[in-house]
Motif scaffolding. Structure first.
Motif, mmCIF file in Angstrom:
data_model
loop_
_atom_site.group_PDB
_atom_site.id
_atom_site.type_symbol
_atom_site.label_atom_id
_atom_site.label_comp_id
_atom_site.label_asym_id
_atom_site.label_seq_id
_atom_site.Cartn_x
_atom_site.Cartn_y
_atom_site.Cartn_z
ATOM 1 N N ALA A 108 0.815 -1.213 0.000
ATOM 2 C CA ALA A 108 0.000 0.000 0.000
ATOM 3 C C ALA A 108 0.847 1.260 0.000
ATOM 4 C CB ALA A 108 -0.932 -0.003 1.209
ATOM 5 N N LYS A 109 2.048 1.191 0.558
ATOM 6 C CA LYS A 109 2.925 2.352 0.595
ATOM 7 C C LYS A 109 3.815 2.438 -0.636
ATOM 8 C CE LYS A 109 4.664 3.695 4.518
ATOM 9 N NZ LYS A 109 3.885 4.937 4.628
ATOM 10 N N GLY A 110 3.621 1.541 -1.600
ATOM 11 C CA GLY A 110 4.387 1.595 -2.833
ATOM 12 C C GLY A 110 5.847 1.270 -2.655
ATOM 13 N N LEU A 111 6.161 0.429 -1.675
ATOM 14 C CA LEU A 111 7.550 0.076 -1.378
ATOM 15 C C LEU A 111 7.884 -1.301 -1.932
ATOM 16 C CD1 LEU A 111 7.650 1.274 2.344
ATOM 17 C CD2 LEU A 111 8.380 2.535 0.298
ATOM 18 N N PRO A 112 9.165 -1.595 -2.171
ATOM 19 C CA PRO A 112 9.543 -2.915 -2.687
ATOM 20 C C PRO A 112 9.251 -4.009 -1.679
ATOM 21 C CG PRO A 112 11.493 -1.623 -2.128
ATOM 22 C CD PRO A 112 10.328 -0.688 -2.044
ATOM 23 N N ALA A 113 9.013 -5.212 -2.188
ATOM 24 C CA ALA A 113 8.640 -6.345 -1.330
ATOM 25 C C ALA A 113 9.720 -6.696 -0.320
ATOM 26 C CB ALA A 113 8.311 -7.557 -2.196
ATOM 27 N N ASP A 114 10.981 -6.395 -0.637
ATOM 28 C CA ASP A 114 12.071 -6.745 0.283
ATOM 29 C C ASP A 114 12.302 -5.687 1.365
ATOM 30 O OD1 ASP A 114 13.166 -4.709 -1.207
ATOM 31 O OD2 ASP A 114 14.895 -5.859 -1.937
ATOM 32 N N THR A 115 11.375 -4.740 1.501
ATOM 33 C CA THR A 115 11.510 -3.712 2.546
ATOM 34 C C THR A 115 11.522 -4.339 3.929
ATOM 35 O OG1 THR A 115 10.407 -2.040 1.183
ATOM 36 C CG2 THR A 115 10.449 -1.654 3.554
ATOM 37 N N GLY A 314 1.953 7.313 7.980
ATOM 38 C CA GLY A 314 1.595 5.902 8.011
ATOM 39 C C GLY A 314 1.080 5.384 6.691
ATOM 40 N N ASP A 315 0.234 6.171 6.020
ATOM 41 C CA ASP A 315 -0.382 5.669 4.796
ATOM 42 C C ASP A 315 0.163 6.319 3.529
ATOM 43 O OD1 ASP A 315 -1.424 8.134 5.252
ATOM 44 O OD2 ASP A 315 -3.531 7.544 5.197
ATOM 45 N N THR A 316 1.316 6.989 3.621
ATOM 46 C CA THR A 316 1.914 7.619 2.451
ATOM 47 C C THR A 316 2.282 6.577 1.394
ATOM 48 O OG1 THR A 316 2.870 9.320 3.881
ATOM 49 C CG2 THR A 316 3.772 9.130 1.661
ATOM 50 N N ASP A 317 1.799 6.769 0.170
ATOM 51 C CA ASP A 317 2.120 5.893 -0.958
ATOM 52 C C ASP A 317 3.187 6.598 -1.788
ATOM 53 O OD1 ASP A 317 2.262 4.517 -3.383
ATOM 54 O OD2 ASP A 317 0.142 3.984 -3.366
ATOM 55 N N TYR A 318 4.432 6.161 -1.643
ATOM 56 C CA TYR A 318 5.548 6.855 -2.291
ATOM 57 C C TYR A 318 5.531 6.686 -3.805
ATOM 58 C CZ TYR A 318 7.435 7.706 2.328
ATOM 59 O OH TYR A 318 7.592 8.145 3.620
ATOM 60 N N SER A 319 5.068 5.552 -4.275
ATOM 61 C CA SER A 319 4.998 5.342 -5.711
ATOM 62 C C SER A 319 3.985 6.289 -6.333
ATOM 63 C CB SER A 319 4.621 3.884 -6.017
ATOM 64 O OG SER A 319 4.580 3.664 -7.405
ATOM 65 N N ALA A 320 2.822 6.429 -5.712
ATOM 66 C CA ALA A 320 1.798 7.343 -6.221
ATOM 67 C C ALA A 320 2.282 8.783 -6.141
ATOM 68 C CB ALA A 320 0.502 7.173 -5.433
ATOM 69 N N LEU A 321 2.986 9.107 -5.062
ATOM 70 C CA LEU A 321 3.523 10.461 -4.905
ATOM 71 C C LEU A 321 4.515 10.781 -6.014
ATOM 72 C CD1 LEU A 321 3.862 13.066 -3.266
ATOM 73 C CD2 LEU A 321 5.538 11.863 -1.847
ATOM 74 N N ALA A 322 5.408 9.851 -6.319
ATOM 75 C CA ALA A 322 6.401 10.063 -7.370
ATOM 76 C C ALA A 322 5.732 10.283 -8.722
ATOM 77 C CB ALA A 322 7.349 8.866 -7.439
ATOM 78 N N LYS A 323 4.752 9.474 -9.038
ATOM 79 C CA LYS A 323 4.057 9.607 -10.322
ATOM 80 C C LYS A 323 3.353 10.951 -10.434
ATOM 81 C CE LYS A 323 3.282 4.652 -11.218
ATOM 82 N NZ LYS A 323 4.160 4.139 -10.147
ATOM 83 N N ALA A 324 2.717 11.385 -9.350
ATOM 84 C CA ALA A 324 1.990 12.647 -9.370
ATOM 85 C C ALA A 324 2.940 13.837 -9.538
ATOM 86 C CB ALA A 324 1.174 12.794 -8.094
ATOM 87 N N ILE A 325 4.057 13.812 -8.798
ATOM 88 C CA ILE A 325 5.017 14.918 -8.895
ATOM 89 C C ILE A 325 5.669 14.943 -10.271
ATOM 90 C CG2 ILE A 325 7.211 15.787 -8.012
ATOM 91 C CD1 ILE A 325 6.365 14.837 -5.258
ATOM 92 N N ALA A 326 6.041 13.789 -10.778
ATOM 93 C CA ALA A 326 6.666 13.732 -12.109
ATOM 94 C C ALA A 326 5.727 14.268 -13.170
ATOM 95 C CB ALA A 326 7.064 12.289 -12.424
ATOM 96 N N ALA A 327 4.452 13.878 -13.108
ATOM 97 C CA ALA A 327 3.488 14.343 -14.105
ATOM 98 C C ALA A 327 3.363 15.859 -14.097
ATOM 99 C CB ALA A 327 2.124 13.701 -13.854
#
Length: 394
Positions: A108-115, A314-327
């Motif tokens: 849910a936080k957009g982190l890699p599985a090996d976190t 707690g619920d920050t989705d870094y992958s979604a954040l990156a996509k939004a900022i890049a766009a």
């Protein structure tokens, strides 16, 4: 750290949503209450599942005593590791639930599985009172007035968020420091993949080494000169002190996990983003003196940059954040003069960042290479004091 409603309104004019809860005294824990049907985030749902399982597992007195000893010092402890190292049957069953919840949180936080596991547990309330413990989830909403906690039979009880309860309360949350470290790496990697120039997080987040004799301070100009990126070193803006406004945090909230997104135009004229973590910045109303580099000016074309400070709630989705900022940032071109980038970054934040006191803290427009002294954030929630710092080459 609370993100004040007036701050968000002043900067972005966004509508806020809130949850009205009627608080009851902290001692009123004997009467079960019905759980609401409000929509929760995937992270909150996973935390809640783990909290319920932990509460039920405490019916085993041996496991309860073992867990109590492990967290008695008040430190945040990995919940999965705690359950996995126990030989009790209750802990073994709990470990299976926590492992699934940990995987859900990481995804849910957009982190890699090996976190690895992110769920943690701490102990609050009246320790050693002899009363049966309750288990609650650390809320993402800093303005919440009531907290739901579970007993060993899985029943929900309401606690007053403003008063320390008179029973032991185990609090399930997310390891924010670990999440921020992994999340900023995801943020920079995904921004780079989208075409935004980035650097390794430690290039700007690390505290600078002792400086050798510094050259003459750079003169004010619109664009940086090659002298700032010479082979002998480079100029930086260093944080000598930082303070966030007092936000009256509740007893159940842990330390804040803060990071900054620094943006400007790289030497190639394209938008550049660097992330800086602030692991020391735990409490509002406290002044910290980190001597931490915020901007490495040798990486930027102009002598101006912007900073947006955020918190992992707690619920920050870094992958979604990156996509939004890049766009948002990839639509901005270098027109030969500096363009502030705070507004595009803030406007790009997903709507979830503005619900229940989300992750935006404050923003600083047009930080200059030559600046020294104190700068308040645009929302008056944060305050930086800077000096110019020359980092010498080895």
């Amino acid at each position: 750290m609370s993100v004040r409603k007036q701050l968000r309104t002043a900067l972005c004019g966004l509508a806020l949503t809130g949850l009205a809860v009627t608080a009851v005294p902290a001692t009123a824990v004997a009467t079960p209450v019905a759980t609401g049907a409000a929509k929760v985030s995937p992270v909150a749902a996973a935390e809640d599942a783990a909290a319920r399982a932990l509460a039920r597992s405490f019916a085993d007195s041996a496991w309860r005593a073992e867990a109590g000893s492990a967290v008695a010092g008040g430190a945040e402890t990995g919940l999965g590791a705690l359950a996995e190292t126990s030989r009790t049957r209750a802990a073994a069953s709990l470990a299976t639930v926590v492992a699934a919840a940990d995987r859900a949180v990481v995804a849910a936080k957009g982190l890699p599985a090996d976190t690895g596991g992110l769920l943690t547990v701490t102990l609050a309330g009246a320790r050693g009172s002899g009363r049966a413990p309750l288990v609650a989830v650390e809320p993402s909403d800093d303005e919440i007035t009531a907290v739901t906690a579970y007993d060993t039979r899985g029943r929900a009880h309401t606690l007053d968020a403003s008063r320390m309860p008179d029973v032991p309360v185990y609090v399930v949350g997310v390891d924010g420091e670990k999440a921020v470290e992994a999340g900023t790496r995801v943020l920079e990697r995904e921004l780079a993949a989208a075409g935004v120039t980035t650097a390794a997080a430690n290039a700007t987040a690390a505290t600078a080494p002792a400086a050798s004799t510094a050259p003459t301070a750079p003169t004010t100009s619109t664009a940086s000169t090659t002298s700032t990126a010479s082979s002998t070193g480079f100029w930086t803006s260093r944080i000598t002190s930082v303070r966030l406004a007092d936000d009256k945090e509740t007893w159940i909230k842990g330390d804040a996990e803060i990071f900054s997104i620094v943006s400007g135009f790289g030497l190639d004229g394209k938008v550049r983003v660097d992330t800086v973590t602030h692991p020391y910045l735990d409490d509002a109303g406290t002044t910290y003196h980190p001597n931490q580099i915020l901007v490495n000016w040798s990486l930027y074309k102009y002598n101006l940059a912007d900073a947006v400070m955020m918190e992992d709630d707690g619920d920050t989705d870094y992958s979604a954040l990156a996509k939004a900022i890049a766009a948002a940032l990839l639509t901005i071109a270098d027109l030969g003069a500096y363009i502030p980038l705070v507004d595009p970054v803030v406007d790009a934040l997903p709507s979830s960042f503005w619900t229940d006191d989300a992750d935006f803290v404050d923003a600083w427009y047009t930080l200059a290479r030559e600046m020294t002294g104190t700068r308040d954030g645009a929302g008056a929630n944060g305050r930086f004091t800077f000096d110019r710092y020359w980092v010498s080459a080895l």
